[in-house]
Design a protein around this motif. Structure first.
Motif, PDB file in Angstrom:
ATOM      1  N   PRO A 135       0.813  -1.235   0.000  1.00  0.00           N
ATOM      2  CA  PRO A 135       0.000   0.000   0.000  1.00  0.00           C
ATOM      3  C   PRO A 135       0.844   1.282   0.000  1.00  0.00           C
ATOM      4  N   GLU A 136       2.045   1.221   0.607  1.00  0.00           N
ATOM      5  CA  GLU A 136       2.867   2.426   0.691  1.00  0.00           C
ATOM      6  C   GLU A 136       3.445   2.864  -0.657  1.00  0.00           C
ATOM      7  N   ALA A 153       2.129   6.198  -1.875  1.00  0.00           N
ATOM      8  CA  ALA A 153       2.739   7.403  -1.288  1.00  0.00           C
ATOM      9  C   ALA A 153       4.082   7.692  -1.955  1.00  0.00           C
ATOM     10  N   TYR A 154       4.887   6.647  -2.183  1.00  0.00           N
ATOM     11  CA  TYR A 154       6.184   6.831  -2.840  1.00  0.00           C
ATOM     12  C   TYR A 154       6.001   7.411  -4.248  1.00  0.00           C
ATOM     13  N   VAL A 157      14.432   9.618  -3.646  1.00  0.00           N
ATOM     14  CA  VAL A 157      13.137   8.994  -3.311  1.00  0.00           C
ATOM     15  C   VAL A 157      13.108   7.560  -3.842  1.00  0.00           C
ATOM     16  N   GLN A 194      15.271   0.599  -0.952  1.00  0.00           N
ATOM     17  CA  GLN A 194      15.589   0.064   0.376  1.00  0.00           C
ATOM     18  C   GLN A 194      14.347  -0.555   1.012  1.00  0.00           C
ATOM     19  N   HIS A 195      13.202   0.104   0.817  1.00  0.00           N
ATOM     20  CA  HIS A 195      11.930  -0.392   1.368  1.00  0.00           C
ATOM     21  C   HIS A 195      11.569  -1.745   0.734  1.00  0.00           C
ATOM     22  N   ALA A 248      15.107   5.378  -1.661  1.00  0.00           N
ATOM     23  CA  ALA A 248      14.365   5.013  -0.443  1.00  0.00           C
ATOM     24  C   ALA A 248      13.401   3.867  -0.737  1.00  0.00           C
ATOM     25  N   ILE A 265      13.572  -4.661   2.118  1.00  0.00           N
ATOM     26  CA  ILE A 265      13.055  -5.184   3.394  1.00  0.00           C
ATOM     27  C   ILE A 265      11.874  -6.119   3.120  1.00  0.00           C
ATOM     28  N   LEU A 266      10.985  -5.706   2.218  1.00  0.00           N
ATOM     29  CA  LEU A 266       9.814  -6.533   1.904  1.00  0.00           C
ATOM     30  C   LEU A 266      10.234  -7.859   1.265  1.00  0.00           C
ATOM     31  N   ASP A 302      11.436 -10.114   3.941  1.00  0.00           N
ATOM     32  CA  ASP A 302      10.286 -10.674   4.668  1.00  0.00           C
ATOM     33  C   ASP A 302       9.714 -11.885   3.934  1.00  0.00           C
TER      34      ASP A 302
END
Lengths: 111, 135
Positions: free
Chosen positions: A15-16, A19-20, A39, A45-46, A42, A49-50, A53
């Motif tokens: 969902p984020e 916003a990005y 941006v 990098q996000h 960023a 992490i996903l 996971d």
């Protein structure tokens, strides 16, 4: 445009991303694109992490998955770097057991 | 989140009516957990800093243009008296992440005359300065 289509598919899983992408569009070419590049960095990098996971939850080896994902992404042909990062995430999902997003994007890019 | 992160968030919230782009930075930061997304947060802070630098330069250049000449160091001093002090702090302290963003948000607020959230930023600046001179 590929990026928007890929984001359209992945937004249900991330969902984020919305916003990005709004931020990326808003900063446009201010400062010769330097801000947009930060941006996108960023977001990269996000996504990393996903991806970690996904691998952890599926009990897989990150580097093995990354190797397979890279091969799958390269088969789709050259893309801009942001698209590649997004496709890598979709490929990770596929290898971790959920191929819906990957299949949808693949059909979309080949049509 | 560190205290600095909280201050950045609150300051960005205060800026929503003045700058749509800064509010979009806030929307992204909203998703970033300090422990989990440290690297992503650092990149967003770099982007905010670069954005504020660019915008501030534009404001100063526009002012100089309205005076029919190029910008010089004296103009910066007149228009934004805190700039010199903060640039000095920025250069010698090696402030990182939220602290650096706070410095640039404060500079931007001073230049544009926006006061919402500024008291807290100024307080944090004082703390940073005190820490710097203690070290």
């Amino acid at each position: 445009m590929d990026t928007q289509n890929i984001v359209g598919v992945l937004i249900r899983h991330i969902p984020e991303l919305d916003a990005y992408m709004h931020l990326r569009d808003a900063v446009g070419n201010i400062g010769l694109g330097r801000i947009r590049a930060a941006v996108e960095g960023a977001l990269h990098q996000h996504l990393l992490i996903l991806r970690r996971d996904l691998v952890r939850d599926a009990g897989l080896n990150f580097y093995e998955v990354e190797k397979s994902a890279d091969i799958s992404v390269k088969r789709l042909g050259p893309r801009i770097i942001l698209d590649t990062w997004l496709l890598q995430y979709a490929a990770f999902r596929k290898i971790a057991g959920d191929s819906a997003a990957w299949d949808q994007i693949k059909v979309m890019l080949k049509s | 989140m560190t205290k600095g992160d909280h201050i950045v968030m609150r300051f960005l919230e205060a800026w929503v009516p003045y700058d749509a782009k800064l509010s979009k930075f806030r929307e992204v930061l909203h998703y970033l957990d300090a422990d989990r997304h440290g690297e992503a947060r650092t990149r967003v802070y770099q982007a905010i800093t670069a954005y504020l630098l660019t915008e501030r330069q534009q404001v100063l250049n526009d002012w100089a243009l309205s005076q029919g000449r190029d910008l010089n160091a004296a103009d910066v001093e007149i228009l934004n008296p805190v700039q010199q002090r903060m640039m000095h702090l920025n250069a010698i302290s090696g402030f990182y992440g939220a602290d650096r963003v706070i410095i640039h948000l404060a500079l931007h607020a001073h230049l544009l005359g926006v006061t919402e959230g500024l008291d807290e930023v100024n307080d944090q600046m004082d703390i940073l300065v005190a820490e710097l001179y203690q070290g």
